[in-house]
Scaffold this motif. Structure first.
Motif, PDB file in Angstrom:
ATOM      1  N   ASP A 101      36.194  91.530  80.806  1.00 14.04           N
ATOM      2  CA  ASP A 101      36.565  90.131  80.968  1.00 14.04           C
ATOM      3  C   ASP A 101      35.465  89.383  81.707  1.00 14.04           C
ATOM      4  OD1 ASP A 101      38.942  90.626  79.701  1.00 14.04           O
ATOM      5  OD2 ASP A 101      40.121  90.782  81.536  1.00 14.04           O
ATOM      6  N   PHE A 102      35.316  88.095  81.359  1.00 14.67           N
ATOM      7  CA  PHE A 102      34.281  87.274  81.970  1.00 14.67           C
ATOM      8  C   PHE A 102      34.859  85.918  82.360  1.00 14.67           C
ATOM      9  CE2 PHE A 102      32.159  90.199  79.135  1.00 14.67           C
ATOM     10  CZ  PHE A 102      31.097  90.665  79.881  1.00 14.67           C
ATOM     11  N   ALA A 103      34.496  85.465  83.556  1.00 13.56           N
ATOM     12  CA  ALA A 103      34.860  84.132  84.020  1.00 13.56           C
ATOM     13  C   ALA A 103      33.591  83.449  84.520  1.00 13.56           C
ATOM     14  CB  ALA A 103      35.900  84.200  85.130  1.00 13.56           C
ATOM     15  N   ILE A 104      33.353  82.243  84.044  1.00 10.37           N
ATOM     16  CA  ILE A 104      32.161  81.487  84.425  1.00 10.37           C
ATOM     17  C   ILE A 104      32.577  80.355  85.357  1.00 10.37           C
ATOM     18  CG2 ILE A 104      30.354  79.944  83.580  1.00 10.37           C
ATOM     19  CD1 ILE A 104      30.276  81.630  81.028  1.00 10.37           C
ATOM     20  N   VAL A 141      27.805  81.012  88.319  1.00 12.95           N
ATOM     21  CA  VAL A 141      28.134  82.319  88.882  1.00 12.95           C
ATOM     22  C   VAL A 141      29.154  82.961  87.952  1.00 12.95           C
ATOM     23  CG1 VAL A 141      29.151  83.570  90.811  1.00 12.95           C
ATOM     24  CG2 VAL A 141      27.635  81.629  91.250  1.00 12.95           C
ATOM     25  N   ALA A 142      28.796  84.125  87.406  1.00 16.37           N
ATOM     26  CA  ALA A 142      29.640  84.805  86.427  1.00 16.37           C
ATOM     27  C   ALA A 142      30.322  85.994  87.070  1.00 16.37           C
ATOM     28  CB  ALA A 142      28.804  85.251  85.228  1.00 16.37           C
ATOM     29  N   PHE A 143      31.607  86.064  86.822  1.00 20.67           N
ATOM     30  CA  PHE A 143      32.454  87.132  87.347  1.00 20.67           C
ATOM     31  C   PHE A 143      32.928  87.949  86.157  1.00 20.67           C
ATOM     32  CE2 PHE A 143      36.902  88.413  88.253  1.00 20.67           C
ATOM     33  CZ  PHE A 143      36.748  89.085  89.451  1.00 20.67           C
ATOM     34  N   ASN A 144      32.786  89.270  86.206  1.00 23.53           N
ATOM     35  CA  ASN A 144      33.347  90.072  85.122  1.00 23.53           C
ATOM     36  C   ASN A 144      34.091  91.262  85.699  1.00 23.53           C
ATOM     37  OD1 ASN A 144      30.568  91.401  85.498  1.00 23.53           O
ATOM     38  ND2 ASN A 144      31.507  92.815  84.049  1.00 23.53           N
ATOM     39  N   PHE A 145      35.115  91.696  84.983  1.00 25.64           N
ATOM     40  CA  PHE A 145      35.869  92.858  85.452  1.00 25.64           C
ATOM     41  C   PHE A 145      36.471  93.599  84.266  1.00 25.64           C
ATOM     42  CE2 PHE A 145      39.031  89.483  85.373  1.00 25.64           C
ATOM     43  CZ  PHE A 145      40.202  90.090  84.956  1.00 25.64           C
ATOM     44  N   PHE A 183      36.424  77.331  87.949  1.00 25.50           N
ATOM     45  CA  PHE A 183      36.481  78.178  86.758  1.00 25.50           C
ATOM     46  C   PHE A 183      36.394  77.277  85.527  1.00 25.50           C
ATOM     47  CE2 PHE A 183      39.723  80.669  84.006  1.00 25.50           C
ATOM     48  CZ  PHE A 183      38.700  81.252  83.271  1.00 25.50           C
ATOM     49  N   ARG A 184      35.301  77.423  84.753  1.00 24.86           N
ATOM     50  CA  ARG A 184      35.042  76.482  83.671  1.00 24.86           C
ATOM     51  C   ARG A 184      35.098  77.111  82.272  1.00 24.86           C
ATOM     52  NH1 ARG A 184      35.341  71.384  84.797  1.00 24.86           N
ATOM     53  NH2 ARG A 184      33.725  70.870  83.254  1.00 24.86           N
TER      54      ARG A 184
END
Length: 498
Positions: A284-287, A405-409, A298-299
């Motif tokens: 999963d990715f959140a930008i 800033v990209a968040f992935n999990f 969160f966009r």
């Protein structure tokens, strides 16, 4: 500073400026390319890893284990001056000055992209978050992200077998258990981790999108550059880490990504970048992007493994709005989190893990999902075989061009019975479940399985004490090997048949 040193630096700047101007009129002199730090992996690594050992704590350990590193000449080749270079751009003043300096002095020149020195140490330059659309587009398709970020590409994993691969056994348990970010430095080889569930997970994620649409994938205006940049970095990682499973051709003109596991090709310019990720990367990715007031929100994202929320309920929110339900977040973490996002540099990605205990393997559970019933009562029908550890292994990194800033999990599931022979794990989990701070444990929501888990953990703790797996009188605390446990590599290898 001695006058001679000052004069020398001024002289170097003058020469560099001259070279920079001359470059715009003709082909760069060969020494510029011969001395650049970028190294491009060849199609087949000359030094493939002999094992799946992930310990890359030191260069000495890595070489001893036969792992090809980007710093090694074996398995890599320098760009040839006579070969055509797609999408060639003028080198920066920094690059030219760095090439002219003696080796011992090159670390003193700061990178304009990463806020770091040429040798990768922290510098004084803040992250760049306000590049124009035109400036970002000038870099073209698939620029050298390793150079732009200061984070090396992964070592090729040529012996990797997707049919046998298991995720590393993450056990991110801590005691004393407080609400903190618990950040550690990201391991470049393990940013994206594949396993033997790859084909099933990709199919499941596509099915979730077909069923839920914008609840799992959405993007707001102004995120185009960040989405493209993240997608390119992910594909670059895959083709470098797993060269026998993924290919990328015509990367600077009309990129085509080849996925041999799925036996498919993707013309990436014909798809939205998040759809490319949905169909190829089981994470999963959140930008997040900074707004005019300096807050990150969160966009854009593709998230198929959320519990109790979804993309549709969170997109557009600021960080503190997203994390409002988390106990102690406002009091202990909000200011530090906002500050951390603002100052985060591209060469300092981090990783962390969160965990919970679940009935079965719930991947996506939006509000109102029927599986929520399992999380609100202690069902007498569930057994130890039904209980699984869920770990969300997460990374956070700054994208170098868009400044996002990209968040992935990735959600990883492990039967709780695996704890039985893992030194210190039963005692540590037992301690957290029985003595953890009340509001944190209520939020973690492990109560619905504790009537089954606690007796087993107590039994396994006594077994380990009797068998000497942990020192006598050990005071339960975070393990030195965290987020692993003693002997984890041997167990991991054994389970994969090595």
């Amino acid at each position: 500073m001695p006058d001679t040193t000052l004069y020398g630096i001024v002289g170097l700047m003058a020469v560099a400026c001259g070279l920079y101007l001359s470059y715009s009129r003709r082909t760069a002199p060969p020494f510029i390319f011969a001395d650049r730090s970028r190294r491009t992996p060849v199609e087949t690594a000359g030094t493939p890893p002999r094992s799946l050992t992930p310990s890359l704590a030191s260069e000495k350990d890595a070489r001893a284990e036969g792992i090809a590193r980007p710093e090694d000449v074996s398995g890599y080749s320098f760009p040839q001056p006579t070969a055509p270079v797609p999408n060639r751009r003028k080198p920066s003043i920094t690059a030219l000055m760095t090439n002219l300096l003696p080796t011992s002095r090159r670390g003193s020149i700061a990178s304009p992209f990463t806020g770091t020195t040429a040798e990768g140490e922290g510098g004084a330059f803040p992250p760049v978050v306000n590049r124009s659309k035109e400036e970002i587009e000038s870099y073209g398709d698939f620029p050298d992200y390793a150079a732009l970020t200061g984070v090396r590409l992964p070592a090729p994993y040529v012996d990797f077998d997707i049919k046998k691969a298991l995720p590393r056994p993450y056990r991110p348990f801590r005691w004393a258990y407080h609400q903190t970010m618990s950040l550690t430095k990201m391991e470049p080889d393990w940013w994206l981790e594949l396993e033997n569930t790859y084909v099933d997970r990709i199919a499941q994620r596509k099915s979730l999108y077909a069923q839920h649409g914008k609840q799992v994938l959405d993007y707001l205006p102004g995120t185009e550059a960040a989405c493209k940049e993240l997608m390119e970095m992910c594909l670059e990682f895959l083709v470098t880490r797993y060269p026998h499973y993924f290919t990328l051709r015509d990367r600077h003109t009309n990129p085509v990504f080849g996925n041999k596991i799925l036996d498919k090709e993707f013309h990436v310019k014909e798809m939205h970048p998040l759809h490319v990720l949905l169909e190829n990367v089981p994470e999963d990715f959140a930008i997040t992007l900074q707004d005019d007031q300096g807050f990150y929100s969160f966009r854009a994202g593709v998230i198929c493994s959320s519990l109790g929320w979804d993309v549709g309920t969170k997109i557009g929110m600021k960080l503190h709005e997203i994390h409002k339900p988390i106990p102690d977040y406002k009091e202990k973490m909000q200011m530090s989190m906002d500050r951390y996002f603002t100052k985060m540099q591209t060469n300092k990605p981090i990783q962390r893990g969160s965990w919970g205990l679940e009935v079965g393997q719930p991947l996506f559970m939006p509000p109102g999902d029927p599986h929520e019933a399992y999380r609100t009562a202690q069902s007498p029908s569930i057994t130890l075989d039904d209980v699984a550890l869920r770990v969300d292994w997460q990374t956070l990194r700054r994208l170098p061009l868009s400044g996002a800033v990209a968040f992935n999990f990735k959600a990883l599931f492990t039967p709780i019975q695996e704890f039985r022979d893992e030194p210190g794990i039963p005692q540590l989990v037992l301690k957290v479940l029985k003595e953890g701070k009340k509001n944190l444990m209520e939020y973690k929501n492990t109560w619905h399985v504790e009537h089954v888990a606690l007796p087993a953990l107590e039994e396994w703790s006594k077994e380990q004490a009797k068998e000497g797996l942990m020192p006598e009188g050990w005071e339960v605390s975070t393990l030195a090997e965290s987020p692993w446990f003693r002997g984890w590599k041997e167990k991991w290898h054994r389970q994969q048949g090595f």
